[in-house]
Design an enzyme around this catalytic site. Structure first.
Site, PDB file in Angstrom:
ATOM      1  CG  ASN A 219     -44.470 -86.991  45.985  1.00 14.39           C
ATOM      2  OD1 ASN A 219     -44.090 -87.301  46.452  1.00 14.39           O
ATOM      3  ND2 ASN A 219     -45.410 -86.770  45.659  1.00 14.39           N
ATOM      4  CG  ASP A 288     -52.278 -82.948  47.475  1.00  7.23           C
ATOM      5  OD1 ASP A 288     -52.719 -83.725  48.437  1.00  7.23           O
ATOM      6  OD2 ASP A 288     -51.594 -82.239  48.604  1.00  7.23           O
ATOM      7  CE  LYS A 298     -41.736 -85.774  24.188  1.00  2.88           C
ATOM      8  NZ  LYS A 298     -40.202 -85.599  23.408  1.00  2.88           N
ATOM      9  CG  PHE A 333     -47.472 -90.662  57.594  1.00  2.00           C
ATOM     10  CD1 PHE A 333     -47.838 -92.408  57.776  1.00  2.00           C
ATOM     11  CD2 PHE A 333     -46.463 -90.693  58.423  1.00  2.00           C
ATOM     12  CE1 PHE A 333     -47.247 -92.902  58.514  1.00  2.00           C
ATOM     13  CE2 PHE A 333     -46.000 -91.533  59.186  1.00  2.00           C
ATOM     14  CZ  PHE A 333     -45.899 -92.872  58.924  1.00  2.00           C
ATOM     15  CE  LYS A 347     -53.369 -83.183  56.872  1.00  2.00           C
ATOM     16  NZ  LYS A 347     -52.209 -83.342  56.418  1.00  2.00           N
ATOM     17  CE  LYS A 351     -56.585 -86.463  55.236  1.00  2.00           C
ATOM     18  NZ  LYS A 351     -55.778 -86.234  53.908  1.00  2.00           N
TER      19      LYS A 351
HETATM   20  O1  C5P Z   1     -54.063 -84.626  53.611  1.00  2.00           O
HETATM   21  P1  C5P Z   1     -53.089 -84.730  53.309  1.00  2.00           P
HETATM   22  O2  C5P Z   1     -51.955 -84.846  51.887  1.00  2.00           O
HETATM   23  O3  C5P Z   1     -52.330 -83.935  54.758  1.00  2.00           O
HETATM   24  O4  C5P Z   1     -52.847 -86.236  54.077  1.00  2.00           O
HETATM   25  C1  C5P Z   1     -51.446 -86.986  54.093  1.00  2.00           C
HETATM   26  C2  C5P Z   1     -52.376 -87.801  54.588  1.00  2.00           C
HETATM   27  O5  C5P Z   1     -53.551 -88.174  53.822  1.00  2.00           O
HETATM   28  C3  C5P Z   1     -50.807 -89.194  54.556  1.00  2.00           C
HETATM   29  O6  C5P Z   1     -51.559 -90.243  55.027  1.00  2.00           O
HETATM   30  C4  C5P Z   1     -51.485 -89.448  53.264  1.00  2.00           C
HETATM   31  O7  C5P Z   1     -50.999 -90.914  52.426  1.00  2.00           O
HETATM   32  C5  C5P Z   1     -52.941 -89.537  53.284  1.00  2.00           C
HETATM   33  N1  C5P Z   1     -53.456 -89.005  51.393  1.00  2.00           N
HETATM   34  C6  C5P Z   1     -54.125 -90.357  50.901  1.00  2.00           C
HETATM   35  N2  C5P Z   1     -54.660 -90.023  49.304  1.00  2.00           N
HETATM   36  C7  C5P Z   1     -54.288 -88.496  48.884  1.00  2.00           C
HETATM   37  C8  C5P Z   1     -53.554 -87.529  50.161  1.00  2.00           C
HETATM   38  C9  C5P Z   1     -53.223 -87.844  50.978  1.00  2.00           C
HETATM   39  O8  C5P Z   1     -54.685 -91.415  51.023  1.00  2.00           O
HETATM   40  N3  C5P Z   1     -55.308 -88.674  48.456  1.00  2.00           N
END
Ligand code: C5P
Length: 420
Positions: A219, A288, A298, A333, A347, A351
């Site tokens: 990203n 994600d 490749k 974040f 969130k 979390k």
């Molecule tokens: O669930 P989401 O991706 O929206 O959450 C964002 C937060 O979770 C950010 O602080 C990001 O750095 C963290 N995050 C993480 N591991 C992941 C996905 C997101 O630590 N796999």
């Protein structure tokens, strides 16, 4: 006193040293940038610099005498290098030539700039500029290493085409970047060291999830927010470790950086660093999903459709929160595009976080790969909307809130122990 996150720049006195390179004319732009930020700038030139730019240019623009030779009869102060060096908050040399760097590193003091360098107690930044051959020469690299060890801040030269036609590293960093580096250092020196003893673990950048040996899913994250958090933490006396995936922003000076690539690697690195941390901040943009299979070779192009099967990556932040020990503050974040506060709060609960930094990435001046951000800080007991500010200012506000939560958790911990 609560730190308001705003940079402390107004009225700071900067000595701008200019050495004799073709980039000397860019020092005018640097001087103007510092003045615009509210600094009082005084300029000193080496003799060779006067071949490239006239002292009068700086004299007219600063309304201050410009020193080249402190023994010159027109110099009103007979020990100018001592008085000048004691009256400044920052000594910035831009451009710094190979000659000047070598003299600084060796401790030679045969003119005004070199004597000022030895006599000042202010922080020093140098922005080198020279031909790539001269930059790569072991003698220059030795001088740079020595200056770093002596605590001098180096603004690495840019790559590009030089006045001599050569291409490579050696071009003076953009004036705007030099000004920003100077302002950040001034700001850091003006701050209270209110986080001394804290050990802050930060994730930053964009993870890369490999599809095959040459392709990956990633990203736009630059790592700027995570690096700004480290810079702010260091300026306030904390230790900072950054577990960084792919980044394009410059690394903060003085932070320990642990490089990783994928979410899985980031999780492992975070778990091994966590026992030492007092505050954890997840600023990384973690993918994600990742491909279920990484092709060993490749993947060949064909006319047929290609379907990639993806699986969720581990949620690093949620994992840290699950394993949370007493008094560890966990900050996440939330980049959202709609119903920002509501989703961020959900969130925070889901979390198990102490603080969430919510931002609406659809707004101008917020989100990925920008210098600024517009965020809301949401803790369990209060939420605060912040105006648009630089990521460094956001970082200070996040740390203010993390500090408050840490103090509350420590107080809770000691009450619990007494009751038990
Ligand atoms: O669930 P989401 O991706 O929206 O959450 C964002 C937060 O979770 C950010 O602080 C990001 O750095 C963290 N995050 C993480 N591991 C992941 C996905 C997101 O630590 N796999």
């Amino acid at each position: 006193m609560l730190d308001d996150g705003a940079p402390r720049i107004a009225g700071k006195r900067v000595a701008l040293g200019v050495a004799g390179g073709i980039a000397a004319y860019k020092a005018v732009e640097i001087m103007r940038g510092l003045q615009r930020a509210g600094c009082a700038v005084r300029v000193a030139l080496t003799r060779h610099a006067c071949e490239f730019i006239r002292p009068l240019t700086f004299r007219a623009l600063t309304d201050e005498p410009v020193i080249v030779d402190d023994y010159a009869p027109e110099n009103p102060d007979p020990i100018a290098h001592i008085s000048f060096s004691q009256q400044i908050d920052l000594f910035l040399v831009a451009p710094a030539t190979a000659n000047l760097l070598a003299k600084f590193a060796a401790g030679l003091a045969d003119d005004f700039l070199t004597t000022t360098y030895l006599a000042t107690t202010a922080p020093v930044i140098v922005a080198p500029a020279m031909n790539p051959q001269m930059w790569h020469h072991p003698a220059t690299q030795r001088a740079i290493a020595q200056l770093r060890a002596d605590g001098v801040h180096i603004i690495e030269p840019d790559r590009g085409e030089m006045a001599c036609g050569a291409v490579g590293p050696g071009r003076l960093s953009e004036p705007e970047k030099v000004v920003q580096a100077a302002l950040r250092l001034l700001d850091a020196h003006g701050r209270a060291r209110d986080l001394t003893g804290e050990r802050i673990l930060i994730t930053a950048g964009a993870t890369r999830e490999e599809i095959d040996p040459v392709r990956f899913i990633s990203n736009r994250s630059s790592g700027r927010m995570g690096f700004a958090l480290a810079e702010a933490a260091l300026a306030r006396g904390a230790q900072a470790t950054v577990v960084a995936a792919a980044t394009s922003a410059p690394e903060p000076c003085g932070a320990r950086i642990v490089r990783v690539s994928s979410a899985e690697e980031m999780l492992r690195a975070v778990m091994s660093e966590l026992p030492d941390a007092t505050i954890f901040i997840a600023a990384a943009a973690v993918a994600d999903y990742r491909p279920v299979m990484r092709a060993p070779q490749k993947i060949k192009k064909s006319d047929r459709r290609l379907t990639l099967e993806l699986e969720p990556t581990p949620d690093i932040l949620a994992e840290v929160a699950r394993q949370k020990r007493d008094a560890l503050v966990v900050v996440g974040f939330a980049a959202e595009t709609e119903r920002v506060a509501e989703r961020a709060r959900a969130k925070l609960e889901r979390k198990g976080l102490d603080l969430i930094v919510a931002n609406d990435v659809s707004q101008e001046g917020a989100g990925f790969d920008t210098e600024t951000n517009i965020v809301t800080l949401i803790a369990r007991d209060r939420a605060r909307d912040l105006p648009r500010m630089t990521k460094l200012e956001v970082a200070h506000r996040v740390l203010d809130e993390a500090k408050r939560l840490r103090a509350m958790q420590m107080a809770d911990g000691s009450t619990a122990k007494t009751v038990r």
